[in-house]
Design a protein around this motif. Structure first.
Motif, PDB file in Angstrom:
ATOM      1  N   VAL A 142      54.103  12.575 -17.287  1.00 32.65           N
ATOM      2  CA  VAL A 142      53.333  12.461 -16.048  1.00 32.65           C
ATOM      3  C   VAL A 142      54.304  12.089 -14.937  1.00 32.65           C
ATOM      4  N   LEU A 143      54.288  12.874 -13.863  1.00 31.38           N
ATOM      5  CA  LEU A 143      55.140  12.598 -12.704  1.00 31.38           C
ATOM      6  C   LEU A 143      54.370  11.900 -11.589  1.00 31.38           C
ATOM      7  N   GLN A 144      53.106  12.294 -11.404  1.00 26.86           N
ATOM      8  CA  GLN A 144      52.323  11.745 -10.294  1.00 26.86           C
ATOM      9  C   GLN A 144      50.849  12.016 -10.544  1.00 26.86           C
ATOM     10  N   GLU A 145      50.027  11.048 -10.212  1.00 25.07           N
ATOM     11  CA  GLU A 145      48.579  11.247 -10.222  1.00 25.07           C
ATOM     12  C   GLU A 145      48.139  11.363  -8.770  1.00 25.07           C
ATOM     13  N   VAL A 146      47.399  12.438  -8.470  1.00 27.16           N
ATOM     14  CA  VAL A 146      46.979  12.716  -7.098  1.00 27.16           C
ATOM     15  C   VAL A 146      45.459  12.602  -7.026  1.00 27.16           C
ATOM     16  N   ASN A 147      44.983  11.846  -6.056  1.00 27.61           N
ATOM     17  CA  ASN A 147      43.550  11.703  -5.831  1.00 27.61           C
ATOM     18  C   ASN A 147      43.323  11.803  -4.328  1.00 27.61           C
ATOM     19  N   GLU A 148      42.921  12.986  -3.882  1.00 22.45           N
ATOM     20  CA  GLU A 148      42.740  13.268  -2.458  1.00 22.45           C
ATOM     21  C   GLU A 148      41.326  13.759  -2.217  1.00 22.45           C
ATOM     22  N   PRO A 149      40.894  13.796  -0.948  1.00 23.42           N
ATOM     23  CA  PRO A 149      39.565  14.348  -0.664  1.00 23.42           C
ATOM     24  C   PRO A 149      39.409  15.786  -1.178  1.00 23.42           C
ATOM     25  N   SER A 150      40.520  16.533  -1.233  1.00 25.93           N
ATOM     26  CA  SER A 150      40.435  17.922  -1.689  1.00 25.93           C
ATOM     27  C   SER A 150      40.389  18.045  -3.212  1.00 25.93           C
ATOM     28  N   GLY A 151      40.629  16.963  -3.923  1.00 23.42           N
ATOM     29  CA  GLY A 151      40.558  17.025  -5.379  1.00 23.42           C
ATOM     30  C   GLY A 151      41.444  16.013  -6.061  1.00 23.42           C
ATOM     31  N   ARG A 152      41.356  16.039  -7.383  1.00 22.78           N
ATOM     32  CA  ARG A 152      42.133  15.130  -8.216  1.00 22.78           C
ATOM     33  C   ARG A 152      42.900  15.956  -9.230  1.00 22.78           C
ATOM     34  N   TRP A 153      44.202  15.675  -9.400  1.00 27.00           N
ATOM     35  CA  TRP A 153      45.009  16.360 -10.391  1.00 27.00           C
ATOM     36  C   TRP A 153      46.195  15.494 -10.771  1.00 27.00           C
ATOM     37  N   VAL A 154      46.893  15.925 -11.805  1.00 27.20           N
ATOM     38  CA  VAL A 154      48.066  15.208 -12.287  1.00 27.20           C
ATOM     39  C   VAL A 154      49.246  16.176 -12.252  1.00 27.20           C
ATOM     40  N   VAL A 155      50.338  15.751 -11.625  1.00 22.41           N
ATOM     41  CA  VAL A 155      51.576  16.527 -11.639  1.00 22.41           C
ATOM     42  C   VAL A 155      52.338  16.090 -12.887  1.00 22.41           C
ATOM     43  N   MET A 156      52.686  17.071 -13.710  1.00 20.86           N
ATOM     44  CA  MET A 156      53.362  16.786 -14.970  1.00 20.86           C
ATOM     45  C   MET A 156      54.636  17.613 -15.057  1.00 20.86           C
ATOM     46  N   ALA A 157      55.450  17.325 -16.067  1.00 16.98           N
ATOM     47  CA  ALA A 157      56.647  18.118 -16.336  1.00 16.98           C
ATOM     48  C   ALA A 157      56.665  18.463 -17.813  1.00 16.98           C
ATOM     49  N   ASP A 158      57.093  19.681 -18.121  1.00 12.95           N
ATOM     50  CA  ASP A 158      57.241  20.083 -19.518  1.00 12.95           C
ATOM     51  C   ASP A 158      58.488  19.404 -20.098  1.00 12.95           C
ATOM     52  N   PRO A 159      58.804  19.596 -21.373  1.00 12.53           N
ATOM     53  CA  PRO A 159      59.938  18.889 -21.975  1.00 12.53           C
ATOM     54  C   PRO A 159      61.289  19.125 -21.307  1.00 12.53           C
ATOM     55  N   GLU A 160      61.442  20.203 -20.540  1.00 16.09           N
ATOM     56  CA  GLU A 160      62.697  20.453 -19.837  1.00 16.09           C
ATOM     57  C   GLU A 160      62.617  20.090 -18.352  1.00 16.09           C
ATOM     58  N   GLY A 161      61.517  19.479 -17.926  1.00 11.87           N
ATOM     59  CA  GLY A 161      61.407  18.995 -16.551  1.00 11.87           C
ATOM     60  C   GLY A 161      60.786  19.965 -15.573  1.00 11.87           C
TER      61      GLY A 161
END
Length: 164
Positions: A139-158
């Motif tokens: 997990v790189l970042q959790e985003v919670n904005e008026p436009s939506g909620r999502w999680v920025v992630m990275a695969d095993p190589e980044g």
């Protein structure tokens, strides 16, 4: 005073749609293929019938082949495909939704300019984050904005991707 012009229709393409795949540069194409096949519910492509035929004909040298999942595979490339899409039985190559991982010598150094968005089922975001981190994502970042909620992630190589 000028009148606003009516919206113009979008022109219909005059060429046939192109077949495409997303290609990801990687240090380890087989590990990346395994991760993304598990993440997406895709199949790792089986190129062994083609490879065995080419080896038998002497058309490719054995040093460009490795063993993966108990079968011959290309050393420097691996693909994953949607399980319901067509594929060439002779080569194992997918003809539909497909990711191809190709070995490159240089490491990833900057943020992706293109990324994949994954969409979990309603209310399944935390479950999918746990599943993907169990497969090796971070997990790189959790985003919670008026436009939506999502999680920025990275695969095993980044390589970054978003989970909605």
């Amino acid at each position: 005073m000028t009148q606003a012009s009516a919206p113009q229709p979008v022109p219909t393409p005059t060429v046939a749609p192109l077949h495409w795949k997303v290609v990801v540069d990687t240090a380890d194409p087989h590990a990346q293929a395994d991760f993304w096949a598990a993440a997406l519910g895709y199949l790792v492509e089986d190129h062994s019938p083609l490879i065995e035929r080419l080896l038998g004909l002497g058309a490719v040298p054995p040093e460009i082949v490795v063993e993966s999942h108990g079968r011959h595979a290309w050393r420097d490339a691996a693909g994953v495909r949607h399980p319901q899409d067509p594929y060439e039985k002779e080569s194992g190559t997918g003809l539909g939704r497909r990711l191809l991982f190709q070995r490159v010598p240089e490491p990833k150094t900057v943020k992706n300019r293109l990324h994949i968005d994954l969409h979990s089922g309603g209310g399944q975001l935390e479950t999918e984050v746990a599943r993907l981190t169990g497969l090796g994502a971070t997990v790189l970042q959790e985003v919670n904005e008026p436009s939506g909620r999502w999680v920025v992630m990275a695969d095993p190589e980044g390589n970054e991707f978003c989970l909605h």
